[in-house]
Design a protein around this motif. Sequence first.
Motif, PDB file in Angstrom:
ATOM      1  N   PRO A  73      38.768  15.906   1.456  1.00  0.00           N
ATOM      2  CA  PRO A  73      39.456  16.676   2.586  1.00  0.00           C
ATOM      3  C   PRO A  73      39.508  15.711   3.729  1.00  0.00           C
ATOM      4  N   VAL A  74      40.334  16.109   4.758  1.00  0.00           N
ATOM      5  CA  VAL A  74      40.605  15.275   5.903  1.00  0.00           C
ATOM      6  C   VAL A  74      39.097  15.106   6.628  1.00  0.00           C
ATOM      7  N   HIS A  75      38.834  13.843   6.923  1.00  0.00           N
ATOM      8  CA  HIS A  75      37.379  13.507   7.519  1.00  0.00           C
ATOM      9  C   HIS A  75      37.693  12.138   8.359  1.00  0.00           C
ATOM     10  N   ASP A  88      46.488   8.500  -2.789  1.00  0.00           N
ATOM     11  CA  ASP A  88      47.467   8.543  -1.600  1.00  0.00           C
ATOM     12  C   ASP A  88      46.395   9.013  -0.434  1.00  0.00           C
ATOM     13  N   VAL A  89      46.512   8.199   0.363  1.00  0.00           N
ATOM     14  CA  VAL A  89      45.759   8.342   1.731  1.00  0.00           C
ATOM     15  C   VAL A  89      46.694   8.739   2.749  1.00  0.00           C
ATOM     16  N   THR A  90      46.323   9.990   3.219  1.00  0.00           N
ATOM     17  CA  THR A  90      47.128  10.553   4.489  1.00  0.00           C
ATOM     18  C   THR A  90      46.433  10.366   5.559  1.00  0.00           C
ATOM     19  N   GLU A 107      47.669  10.200  10.183  1.00  0.00           N
ATOM     20  CA  GLU A 107      48.632  10.143  11.132  1.00  0.00           C
ATOM     21  C   GLU A 107      49.849  10.900  10.781  1.00  0.00           C
ATOM     22  N   GLY A 108      49.772  11.802  10.092  1.00  0.00           N
ATOM     23  CA  GLY A 108      50.957  12.488   9.368  1.00  0.00           C
ATOM     24  C   GLY A 108      51.896  11.626   8.381  1.00  0.00           C
ATOM     25  N   ALA A 109      51.416  10.490   8.029  1.00  0.00           N
ATOM     26  CA  ALA A 109      52.057   9.705   7.041  1.00  0.00           C
ATOM     27  C   ALA A 109      51.304   9.602   5.660  1.00  0.00           C
ATOM     28  N   SER A 110      51.977   9.115   4.630  1.00  0.00           N
ATOM     29  CA  SER A 110      51.213   9.166   3.143  1.00  0.00           C
ATOM     30  C   SER A 110      51.537   7.621   2.859  1.00  0.00           C
ATOM     31  N   HIS A 111      50.253   7.068   2.544  1.00  0.00           N
ATOM     32  CA  HIS A 111      50.113   5.644   2.168  1.00  0.00           C
ATOM     33  C   HIS A 111      49.468   5.716   0.709  1.00  0.00           C
ATOM     34  N   VAL A 117      42.429  11.964   1.290  1.00  0.00           N
ATOM     35  CA  VAL A 117      42.805  11.170   0.148  1.00  0.00           C
ATOM     36  C   VAL A 117      42.656  12.094  -1.040  1.00  0.00           C
ATOM     37  N   ILE A 118      44.077  11.868  -2.027  1.00  0.00           N
ATOM     38  CA  ILE A 118      44.189  12.465  -3.046  1.00  0.00           C
ATOM     39  C   ILE A 118      44.431  11.701  -4.152  1.00  0.00           C
ATOM     40  N   ALA A 119      44.029  11.827  -5.427  1.00  0.00           N
ATOM     41  CA  ALA A 119      44.376  11.007  -6.476  1.00  0.00           C
ATOM     42  C   ALA A 119      45.710  11.388  -7.281  1.00  0.00           C
TER      43      ALA A 119
END
Length: 109
Positions: A49-51, A67-69, A71-75, A93-95
Amino acid sequence: MAISHALPLQPIDVQPLGDRLPSEKSVALFKSEDLEVMRMVLLAGKSLPVHQVPGEVTIHCIEGRLDVTAEGASHVLAAGQLLFLPGDLPHGVIALADCSALVTIVLRK
């Protein structure tokens, strides 16, 4: 029970886990006064979760995709790619596929 960490000058294997990846867990590799390094293992669809943490962070994708999110963007990171995050930046972070990554955190006092 205390987590055992690598000792100074002790080599640490951070090669891809390959076929072992689905059965492995995230593990702290070492922690010093100023730095912590972990191998994060996430299976496809799993997330953190967001931390945020006070110190700077690097996430180096060893295998898979994540995928690392922030500032509202996906990396999206693929194997071999590294992302730098400034301290105190909220991120999640999501795998996208089974993955392992090397996570380095600068510990702020």
